[in-house]
Motif scaffolding. Sequence first.
Motif: not given
Length: 182
Positions: A145-166
């Motif tokens: 989504l970065y080239p289209l909207f400039g959105i990057l996912l912070n690695p800490m947020i990605a890690g937290a999201a993976m943990a919440m998935s579990s």
Amino acid sequence: KSDSREAIQKLRSLGIRLVMLTGDNEVTARAIAEEVGIEEIRAQVLPSDKATVVKSLQVIGETVGMVGDGINDAPALAQANVGFAIGTGTDIAIESADIVLMGGSLSKVAESIALSRATVRNIEQNLLGAFIYNVLAIPVAAGLLYPLFGILLNPMIAGAAMAMSSVTVVTNANRLRYSKLL
């Protein structure tokens, strides 16, 4: 057993076709079958032929669950798609079966089937949730989504999201502990 009629009704409510397969004579088998509510009876079946009957049902596409407790049932328990041994039965029946039911009640067969079906539904829910999560989250985490909207996912947020998935998967699985099966 005193609760056999109720157990047969529970199995029937699960959509299961019931066949009484016994070595007893026809008159005795019919009397017992009538008492518990089973219409389909195969009586005077030799121990060696019980597995053949199970196999013949499998050949026509039936998934067969066999319930038994004695040495005469062991080959059929082993041949069945799922063998249920009554826990008070012989060692050879218990060794031949896939599931050993504690006690002598047939109602445990219906409970086991209901629990198995609920478990499969739960697994399907977890797989669907994980698939949807990954379809949505992986492209964002990869920076699509970065080239289209400039959105990057912070690695800490990605890690937290993976943990919440579990956590979500484990929480969903734990719902089985509180579900009413029958």
